[in-house]
Write a protein that holds these residues in place. Structure first.
Motif, mmCIF file in Angstrom:
data_model
loop_
_atom_site.group_PDB
_atom_site.id
_atom_site.type_symbol
_atom_site.label_atom_id
_atom_site.label_comp_id
_atom_site.label_asym_id
_atom_site.label_seq_id
_atom_site.Cartn_x
_atom_site.Cartn_y
_atom_site.Cartn_z
ATOM 1 N N ARG A 9 0.829 -1.212 0.000
ATOM 2 C CA ARG A 9 0.000 0.000 0.000
ATOM 3 C C ARG A 9 0.859 1.257 0.000
ATOM 4 N NH1 ARG A 9 -3.653 -2.734 4.055
ATOM 5 N NH2 ARG A 9 -5.136 -3.743 2.686
ATOM 6 N N LEU A 10 1.897 1.233 0.814
ATOM 7 C CA LEU A 10 2.769 2.405 0.886
ATOM 8 C C LEU A 10 3.453 2.648 -0.458
ATOM 9 C CD1 LEU A 10 4.011 4.729 2.411
ATOM 10 C CD2 LEU A 10 5.732 3.152 3.315
ATOM 11 N N TRP A 11 3.907 1.584 -1.102
ATOM 12 C CA TRP A 11 4.543 1.742 -2.413
ATOM 13 C C TRP A 11 3.571 2.372 -3.404
ATOM 14 C CZ3 TRP A 11 3.813 0.330 -7.436
ATOM 15 C CH2 TRP A 11 4.900 0.546 -8.295
ATOM 16 N N LEU A 12 2.336 1.866 -3.433
ATOM 17 C CA LEU A 12 1.329 2.424 -4.339
ATOM 18 C C LEU A 12 1.049 3.887 -4.026
ATOM 19 C CD1 LEU A 12 -1.243 -0.504 -4.487
ATOM 20 C CD2 LEU A 12 0.088 0.382 -6.401
ATOM 21 N N MET A 13 0.872 4.201 -2.745
ATOM 22 C CA MET A 13 0.572 5.575 -2.336
ATOM 23 C C MET A 13 1.732 6.516 -2.677
ATOM 24 S SD MET A 13 -2.419 5.805 -0.795
ATOM 25 C CE MET A 13 -3.613 4.915 0.152
ATOM 26 N N LYS A 14 2.948 6.043 -2.465
ATOM 27 C CA LYS A 14 4.118 6.877 -2.761
ATOM 28 C C LYS A 14 4.280 7.046 -4.271
ATOM 29 C CE LYS A 14 8.988 7.508 -1.783
ATOM 30 N NZ LYS A 14 10.180 6.995 -1.151
ATOM 31 N N ASP A 15 4.133 5.955 -5.019
ATOM 32 C CA ASP A 15 4.324 6.020 -6.462
ATOM 33 C C ASP A 15 3.272 6.902 -7.130
ATOM 34 O OD1 ASP A 15 5.857 4.980 -8.809
ATOM 35 O OD2 ASP A 15 3.877 4.208 -9.359
ATOM 36 N N LEU A 16 2.043 6.791 -6.716
ATOM 37 C CA LEU A 16 0.963 7.529 -7.366
ATOM 38 C C LEU A 16 0.789 8.941 -6.820
ATOM 39 C CD1 LEU A 16 -1.211 7.338 -9.533
ATOM 40 C CD2 LEU A 16 -2.753 6.405 -7.814
ATOM 41 N N TYR A 17 0.902 9.090 -5.500
ATOM 42 C CA TYR A 17 0.574 10.375 -4.881
ATOM 43 C C TYR A 17 1.746 11.049 -4.165
ATOM 44 C CZ TYR A 17 -4.136 8.517 -5.561
ATOM 45 O OH TYR A 17 -5.265 7.969 -6.101
ATOM 46 N N GLY A 18 2.879 10.381 -4.050
ATOM 47 C CA GLY A 18 4.019 10.955 -3.351
ATOM 48 C C GLY A 18 3.924 10.866 -1.843
ATOM 49 N N MET A 19 2.987 10.096 -1.320
ATOM 50 C CA MET A 19 2.791 9.996 0.130
ATOM 51 C C MET A 19 3.917 9.211 0.782
ATOM 52 S SD MET A 19 -1.256 9.266 0.414
ATOM 53 C CE MET A 19 -2.458 10.399 -0.230
ATOM 54 N N LYS A 20 4.272 9.597 1.989
ATOM 55 C CA LYS A 20 5.354 8.932 2.720
ATOM 56 C C LYS A 20 4.840 7.975 3.772
ATOM 57 C CE LYS A 20 8.558 12.563 1.741
ATOM 58 N NZ LYS A 20 8.959 13.886 2.049
ATOM 59 N N THR A 21 3.543 8.049 4.076
ATOM 60 C CA THR A 21 2.908 7.118 5.011
ATOM 61 C C THR A 21 1.537 6.752 4.468
ATOM 62 O OG1 THR A 21 1.919 8.896 6.314
ATOM 63 C CG2 THR A 21 4.088 8.101 7.030
ATOM 64 N N VAL A 22 1.018 5.630 4.931
ATOM 65 C CA VAL A 22 -0.324 5.213 4.539
ATOM 66 C C VAL A 22 -1.317 6.054 5.343
ATOM 67 C CG1 VAL A 22 -1.963 3.293 4.538
ATOM 68 C CG2 VAL A 22 0.439 2.871 3.994
ATOM 69 N N TRP A 52 -13.334 -2.221 -11.421
ATOM 70 C CA TRP A 52 -12.247 -1.265 -11.245
ATOM 71 C C TRP A 52 -12.147 -0.861 -9.781
ATOM 72 C CZ3 TRP A 52 -11.043 3.517 -9.462
ATOM 73 C CH2 TRP A 52 -9.820 4.060 -9.882
ATOM 74 N N VAL A 53 -13.289 -0.559 -9.167
ATOM 75 C CA VAL A 53 -13.298 -0.152 -7.754
ATOM 76 C C VAL A 53 -12.891 -1.328 -6.857
ATOM 77 C CG1 VAL A 53 -14.708 0.773 -5.866
ATOM 78 C CG2 VAL A 53 -15.012 1.658 -8.192
ATOM 79 N N VAL A 54 -13.355 -2.518 -7.170
ATOM 80 C CA VAL A 54 -12.984 -3.709 -6.392
ATOM 81 C C VAL A 54 -11.472 -3.927 -6.448
ATOM 82 C CG1 VAL A 54 -13.154 -6.241 -6.307
ATOM 83 C CG2 VAL A 54 -15.227 -4.858 -6.553
ATOM 84 N N GLY A 55 -10.897 -3.842 -7.640
ATOM 85 C CA GLY A 55 -9.452 -4.027 -7.783
ATOM 86 C C GLY A 55 -8.666 -2.979 -7.028
ATOM 87 N N ARG A 56 -9.109 -1.739 -7.096
ATOM 88 C CA ARG A 56 -8.429 -0.667 -6.357
ATOM 89 C C ARG A 56 -8.553 -0.901 -4.855
ATOM 90 N NH1 ARG A 56 -8.235 4.297 -4.021
ATOM 91 N NH2 ARG A 56 -6.740 5.761 -4.909
ATOM 92 N N ALA A 57 -9.739 -1.300 -4.422
ATOM 93 C CA ALA A 57 -9.949 -1.573 -2.996
ATOM 94 C C ALA A 57 -9.050 -2.710 -2.517
ATOM 95 C CB ALA A 57 -11.418 -1.897 -2.725
ATOM 96 N N ALA A 58 -8.856 -3.708 -3.357
ATOM 97 C CA ALA A 58 -7.988 -4.828 -2.987
ATOM 98 C C ALA A 58 -6.550 -4.369 -2.793
ATOM 99 C CB ALA A 58 -8.056 -5.918 -4.060
ATOM 100 N N CYS A 59 -6.139 -3.358 -3.542
ATOM 101 C CA CYS A 59 -4.766 -2.851 -3.445
ATOM 102 C C CYS A 59 -4.579 -1.845 -2.319
ATOM 103 C CB CYS A 59 -4.367 -2.159 -4.759
ATOM 104 S SG CYS A 59 -4.227 -3.268 -6.160
ATOM 105 N N TYR A 60 -5.556 -1.001 -2.079
ATOM 106 C CA TYR A 60 -5.378 0.141 -1.193
ATOM 107 C C TYR A 60 -6.012 0.006 0.186
ATOM 108 C CZ TYR A 60 -3.521 3.126 -4.900
ATOM 109 O OH TYR A 60 -2.745 3.667 -5.879
#
Length: 160
Positions: A9-22, A52-60
């Motif tokens: 989750r952190l990798w996805l959040m950082k890669d897409l949004y630049g976030m450093k924490t979940v 699409w929403v289900v897949g995103r929910a599974a990741c995030y």
């Protein structure tokens, strides 16, 4: 949540949004519901939109939001759902607009009634129409870039 789930989750959040924490999970449920309500803005929640929403929910998200994404009928009032998520008014305002547009367009069409739902949500969240228009344009550009990337990677067709 396992370390692997947290790291993913952190990798996805950082890669897409630049976030450093979940971000805290406080408003995830309302986030998923609001996105589904927007995708059903034209009266139909297509399998492509739901998936699409289900897949995103599974990741995030957690199992709870995953189950919401899979089973929620998206028949509540959008503004009532948003009222249950006060944190969305702060940090997640533009992200939910971005995600809702992507979900609405997951079936290949961003219907005018879906667009109206997204704009209704944006107005409630205090996001200017010009900003929403910019996010919509970005989503269109991003979809074109995705198609271009896929075509470049798989010149002989998608193998899997």
């Amino acid at each position: 949540m396992s370390d692997m789930d947290r790291d993913g989750r952190l990798w996805l959040m950082k890669d897409l949004y630049g976030m450093k924490t979940v971000p805290p999970a406080q408003d995830y449920n309302a986030f998923v519901k609001a996105v589904l309500i927007c995708a059903k803005g034209d009266g139909v929640l297509t399998p492509e939109e739901r998936n699409w929403v289900v897949g995103r929910a599974a990741c995030y998200y957690t199992n709870n939001e995953y189950e919401v994404a899979k089973n929620y009928p998206a028949d509540e009032d959008l503004l009532e759902v948003l009222a249950q998520a006060p944190k969305l008014n702060q940090s997640g305002r533009r992200v939910i607009i971005y995600v809702a547009i992507q979900a609405c367009a997951a079936d290949g069409s961003y219907h005018p009634d879906e667009r109206a739902s997204v704009h209704k949500m944006a107005k409630y969240l205090g996001i200017e129409e010009d900003v929403v228009n910019q996010i919509e344009e970005y989503c269109i550009e991003e979809a074109k870039m995705r198609e271009k990337r896929i075509a470049l990677m798989f010149t002989e067709g998608i193998p899997y």
